[in-house]
Write a protein that holds these residues in place. Structure first.
Motif, PDB file in Angstrom:
ATOM      1  N   UNK B  75       0.679  -1.319   0.117  1.00  0.00           N
ATOM      2  CA  UNK B  75       0.027   0.144   0.117  1.00  0.00           C
ATOM      3  C   UNK B  75       0.865   1.081  -0.018  1.00  0.00           C
ATOM      4  N   UNK B  78       1.926   1.859  -3.492  1.00  0.00           N
ATOM      5  CA  UNK B  78       0.484   2.300  -4.586  1.00  0.00           C
ATOM      6  C   UNK B  78       0.160   3.578  -4.374  1.00  0.00           C
ATOM      7  N   UNK B  79       0.563   4.127  -3.242  1.00  0.00           N
ATOM      8  CA  UNK B  79       0.049   5.665  -3.121  1.00  0.00           C
ATOM      9  C   UNK B  79       0.895   6.317  -3.964  1.00  0.00           C
ATOM     10  N   UNK B  91     -14.746   2.428 -10.828  1.00  0.00           N
ATOM     11  CA  UNK B  91     -15.801   1.845  -9.745  1.00  0.00           C
ATOM     12  C   UNK B  91     -17.126   1.989 -10.293  1.00  0.00           C
ATOM     13  N   UNK B  93     -19.914   1.593  -9.153  1.00  0.00           N
ATOM     14  CA  UNK B  93     -20.911   2.085  -8.400  1.00  0.00           C
ATOM     15  C   UNK B  93     -20.876   3.582  -8.103  1.00  0.00           C
ATOM     16  N   UNK B  94     -19.986   4.391  -8.808  1.00  0.00           N
ATOM     17  CA  UNK B  94     -19.641   5.557  -8.473  1.00  0.00           C
ATOM     18  C   UNK B  94     -19.435   6.464  -9.983  1.00  0.00           C
ATOM     19  N   UNK B 102     -12.270   9.559  -4.846  1.00  0.00           N
ATOM     20  CA  UNK B 102     -12.284   8.638  -3.834  1.00  0.00           C
ATOM     21  C   UNK B 102     -10.928   8.495  -3.190  1.00  0.00           C
ATOM     22  N   UNK B 103      -9.956   8.127  -4.094  1.00  0.00           N
ATOM     23  CA  UNK B 103      -8.635   7.653  -3.204  1.00  0.00           C
ATOM     24  C   UNK B 103      -8.152   8.920  -2.582  1.00  0.00           C
ATOM     25  N   UNK B 106      -9.988   9.616   0.742  1.00  0.00           N
ATOM     26  CA  UNK B 106      -9.692   8.596   1.672  1.00  0.00           C
ATOM     27  C   UNK B 106      -8.407   8.395   2.097  1.00  0.00           C
ATOM     28  N   UNK B 107      -7.470   8.125   1.109  1.00  0.00           N
ATOM     29  CA  UNK B 107      -5.945   8.076   1.318  1.00  0.00           C
ATOM     30  C   UNK B 107      -5.296   9.157   1.766  1.00  0.00           C
ATOM     31  N   UNK B 151      -7.878   9.280 -12.879  1.00  0.00           N
ATOM     32  CA  UNK B 151      -8.051   8.916 -11.535  1.00  0.00           C
ATOM     33  C   UNK B 151      -6.846   8.457 -11.015  1.00  0.00           C
ATOM     34  N   UNK B 152      -5.964   8.011 -11.550  1.00  0.00           N
ATOM     35  CA  UNK B 152      -4.461   7.656 -11.425  1.00  0.00           C
ATOM     36  C   UNK B 152      -3.811   9.020 -11.017  1.00  0.00           C
ATOM     37  N   UNK B 155      -3.893  11.209  -7.554  1.00  0.00           N
ATOM     38  CA  UNK B 155      -3.056  10.624  -6.613  1.00  0.00           C
ATOM     39  C   UNK B 155      -1.568  11.479  -6.547  1.00  0.00           C
TER      40      UNK B 155
END
Lengths: 212, 247
Positions: B75, B78-79, B91, B93-94, B102-103, B106-107, B151-152, B155
């Motif tokens: 992890x 991956x950040x 995702x 559902x989003x 999202x990331x 949350x992260x 999305x990538x 981060x």
């Protein structure tokens, strides 16, 4: 029949209330515990998978009545005093959670594994990926079988009658014994169970349509 | 400092030897293109870099962390190391905007307004600002892939891995995605590892080309040597002649 309800309604309503309360508590906790063990069953960690498997296989394969009796008899003997209602609700929660675990596990496994990979590659941990990405999709898939489990749970709450849990079934027994009107009494009891299960059934169907 | 270092890395799937004795160093800021026939281990190799696939032997150091060490939490890597997949993996559902936000939320605990602003900036960059409230299933493959790249990027990674990003796309969508990737390669100092068969991309923005077959690295050349000179490996030459003719 109307006579039974007219004369015995305080007991019947108390029973209905107890059944409803037990069902709500057991539903809430069995959903949480069941989902937790479902996740255990699919975790990369092998020890967690074994723990999840043992839990599910043990409690799924013992009769509900035996689990409930265990809590009713053994816990007061060695740990602490608990009444029939508590023992019954705990037994029902544990028994149902094993079935919910299996249902939720199958739901999680039917979500594309790419969703988990995408979330983890994005920096989320396993649990965060589960919570925000995989579980919401899994629950959508398992709503119909979950509805079955919930309805079974309400009906299985009649196990409280065996441990003096004062639920609907228990009160029905009492009334039938006191009045000797066995048939009309259980007819009324049956209808009162329907009062809980039918709306639940329709609500689950509504959820299924709404989220589809 | 090197971004990625493979030292004698071995990877097995049961008895199958998927990666054989991999030695590879990628410097920060480099754009490296990985090519080779299917089943050659390109995807496996790129997936080991962010810990999606564990390795069995050797040393694999990414952004200072040793992935071969069981105590290393993938992890942490991956950040800083994003990944773009062949099948997008957005995702379901989003919404598009939620996918991107999202990331970081949350992260990285990025504040909501800053998060939203940056996400919209990225959407604008990939030309899809008008799709912010759509769900992935409502978008074409090419659009989904550009969202996945955004999305990538949200981060702010140091390194981006692309696992056949255009292989699942209709031909007319491929250029949109490649253009976004070329922009990233040119305008940022991000390290990029790209598994692809798009030789145009490799020629334009690649620094190095690596050719793999049967789990081994057979060629590791600068772009100039690979395309304008001759790869020394026979198999690489054959492969190259086939895709060039094909083009």
């Amino acid at each position: 029949m109307i006579h039974i309800f007219a004369t015995q309604w305080p007991l019947l309503l108390e029973g209905l209330g107890r059944t409803l309360l037990c069902s709500i508590i057991a539903l809430f906790f069995s959903l949480i515990i069941g989902s937790l063990f479902a996740i255990f069953e699919i975790m990369p960690n092998k020890i967690m998978r074994v723990i999840g498997n043992i839990y599910v296989e043990v409690f799924r394969n013992i009769p509900l009545l035996v689990i409930t009796m265990f809590f009713f008899v053994v816990i007061p003997l060695y740990v602490t005093k608990i009444n029939g209602f508590t023992a019954g609700t705990i037994g029902l929660t544990i028994y149902t959670s094993a079935f919910i675990a299996e249902t939720v596990r199958s739901g999680i496994q039917s979500v594309d594994p790419g969703q988990m990979e995408g979330a983890m590659s994005n920096g989320l941990t396993f649990w965060q990926s589960m919570r925000y990405v995989v579980l919401p999709q899994a629950f959508k898939i398992v709503i119909p079988p979950l509805g079955n489990q919930f309805i079974n749970l309400v009906k299985n709450s009649s196990v409280l009658a065996f441990v003096a849990g004062f639920d609907l079934m228990y009160q029905g027994n009492m009334i039938a014994n006191n009045t000797l009107q066995t048939m009309p009494t259980f007819f009324v009891v049956g209808i009162l169970y329907l009062v809980i299960t039918m709306p639940l059934s329709y609500y689950m169907r509504y959820l299924e349509k709404k989220l589809a | 400092m090197s971004m990625i270092e493979f030292h004698d890395v071995q990877k097995y799937y049961g008895d199958f030897h998927a990666l054989k004795n991999i030695n590879l160093t990628v410097e920060a800021g480099e754009t490296v293109v990985l090519i080779g026939p299917s089943g050659s281990g390109k995807s496996t190799l790129i997936r080991t870099i962010n810990g999606l696939e564990p390795i069995q032997k050797g040393q694999l150091i990414v952004n200072g962390y040793d992935l071969a060490d069981k105590k290393t939490d993938p992890n942490k890597i991956r950040k800083n190391v994003g990944m773009v997949f062949q099948h997008f993996n957005l995702y379901a559902n989003k919404t598009v905007l939620e996918n991107i936000m999202l990331a970081p939320k949350i992260v990285l605990k990025r504040p909501d307004d800053e998060n939203r602003e940056f996400a919209m900036k990225l959407l604008d960059k990939v030309g899809l600002a008008n799709k912010a409230d759509s769900y992935p299933r409502q978008l074409s493959g090419g659009q989904q892939q550009r969202i996945a790249i955004a999305r990538s990027l949200a981060m702010k990674p140091k390194c981006l891995l692309f696992d056949e990003p255009t292989s699942a796309l209709d031909p007319e969508m491929i250029d949109d995605v490649l253009n976004v990737m070329k922009d990233i390669a040119r305008d940022s100092d991000m390290t990029m590892l790209v598994v692809t068969h798009e030789m145009g991309f490799a020629r334009e923005v690649g620094d190095r080309v690596i050719f793999m077959a049967d789990g081994e690295i057979l060629e590791d050349d600068s772009k100039e040597t690979f395309f304008d000179g001759q790869p020394s490996n026979e198999r690489a030459r054959q492969f190259l002649s086939k895709i060039i003719v094909h083009k």
